[in-house]
Scaffold this active site. Structure first.
Site, PDB file in Angstrom:
ATOM      1  CG  ASP A  24      -2.302  -0.281   1.019  1.00 31.87           C
ATOM      2  OD1 ASP A  24      -2.767  -0.163  -0.133  1.00 31.87           O
ATOM      3  OD2 ASP A  24      -2.989  -0.648   1.998  1.00 31.87           O
ATOM      4  CD  GLU A  69     -11.960  -1.299   3.119  1.00 32.49           C
ATOM      5  OE1 GLU A  69     -10.899  -1.011   2.522  1.00 32.49           O
ATOM      6  OE2 GLU A  69     -12.064  -1.347   4.360  1.00 32.49           O
TER       7      GLU A  69
HETATM    8  O1  KIV Z   1      -4.844  -1.660   4.264  1.00 27.33           O
HETATM    9  C1  KIV Z   1      -5.419  -2.736   4.025  1.00 27.33           C
HETATM   10  O2  KIV Z   1      -5.245  -3.739   4.704  1.00 27.33           O
HETATM   11  C2  KIV Z   1      -6.329  -2.764   2.888  1.00 27.33           C
HETATM   12  C3  KIV Z   1      -7.209  -3.961   2.737  1.00 27.33           C
HETATM   13  C4  KIV Z   1      -8.212  -4.003   3.807  1.00 27.33           C
HETATM   14  C5  KIV Z   1      -7.807  -4.035   1.381  1.00 27.33           C
HETATM   15  O3  KIV Z   1      -6.368  -1.842   2.132  1.00 27.33           O
END
Ligand code: KIV
Length: 289
Positions: free
Chosen positions: A106, A205
């Site tokens: 991310d 989500e």
């Molecule tokens: O940060 C995270 O774990 C996520 C998932 C919940 C998709 O973005």
């Protein structure tokens, strides 16, 4: 299938098995959806540490180093304070602990939104310093130009629409999205914009189910649902949530274990044995030969 790691008996440390199988690739994940149909749903779980990655790797197509680590690992109130350095440290650990799944990391809040150039600077650091194969970023239409910019420069991007936790201060909470017509329409437009820009997959989500289904039908790339629909092309959960590490979880989480209870009971037994001097026993102490 062989184990996902080998134990080094000299140090009692485990290392990923080097070549039991080839690591999946981003194009292989993208190709799972053919003409709108995904015969084999995509399995994704979050992972934040090397050992967790070792245990999950063989079962998953994708391991997501989610910025949810802010709350899950660091006890932060939201993912907003998570830094690039945190994501890089955990991303590198997950890559070291896996050999099969595609690892996606991310992009944390504030490291990619300002411009495609800023996003490239941050995302290229993530790829170089972790060894991961892809990044994920939140946002729809507004991020489409950035997604196209990154993909054209060699950085595979997973999108994320619907409930986007980094926008908690704008959204005012973590409630499901898409209940009004306007909101629902925006989620579909956002997903299409990301897919057209070249995202290889899109996380949906916390949306009402018909929107997840509509998005899944509307985009050529796979959708990965969390609080969305079984009709998405794949599913993701936060591993600690599905393991039962927390008392409270969102309603869309299915708990596959009650690990918090197991840990609590083990700690209680340990504490009792330390206090009664039952631990360490003869097996755990070194005696003169
Ligand atoms: O940060 C995270 O774990 C996520 C998932 C919940 C998709 O973005």
């Amino acid at each position: 299938m062989s184990t996902t790691f080998q134990l080094d008996t000299a140090t009692s440390r485990s290392h990923p098995t080097p070549q039991p199988m080839r690591r999946l690739t981003v194009p292989a994940i993208r190709k799972r959806k053919v003409d709108g149909v995904t015969a084999e749903p995509i399995v994704m779980l979050t992972a934040y540490t090397a050992r967790q990655a070792q245990l999950l790797d063989a079962h998953c197509d994708l391991l997501l180093v989610g910025d949810s680590l802010g709350q899950v690992i660091y006890g932060l109130e939201s993912s907003v304070p998570v830094t690039l350095e945190m994501m890089i440290a955990h991303g590198a650990a997950v890559v070291r602990g896996s050999y099969h799944a595609v690892v996606a990391v991310d992009m944390p809040f504030g490291t990619y939104e300002a411009s495609p150039q800023a996003a490239f600077a941050s995302a290229s650091r993530v790829l170089k310093e972790t060894g991961c194969a892809a990044i994920k970023l939140e946002g729809g239409e507004a991020m489409a130009e950035t997604v196209a910019f990154l993909v054209a420069r060699g950085i595979p991007v997973m999108g994320h629409v619907g409930l986007t936790p980094q926008a908690v201060n704008v959204l005012g909470g973590y409630n499901a999205r898409g209940r009004s017509e306007a909101e629902a329409g925006k989620i579909v437009t956002d997903a299409k914009a990301l897919a057209d820009a070249g995202a290889f997959a899109i996380v949906i989500e916390g949306v009402v189910e018909p929107i997840a289904i509509e998005v899944t039908r509307a985009v050529a790339c796979p959708t990965i649902g969390i609080g969305a629909s079984a009709q998405c092309d794949g599913q993701v959960l936060v591993t600690e949530d599905m393991l039962g590490m927390f008392e409270r979880v969102p309603r869309f989480v299915k708990r596959y274990e009650e690990i918090a209870e197991v840990i609590g009971k083990a700690a209680e037994r340990y504490a009792g044995e330390v206090r009664s001097r039952a631990f360490p026993g003869i097996e755990q102490t070194y005696q003169p030969k």
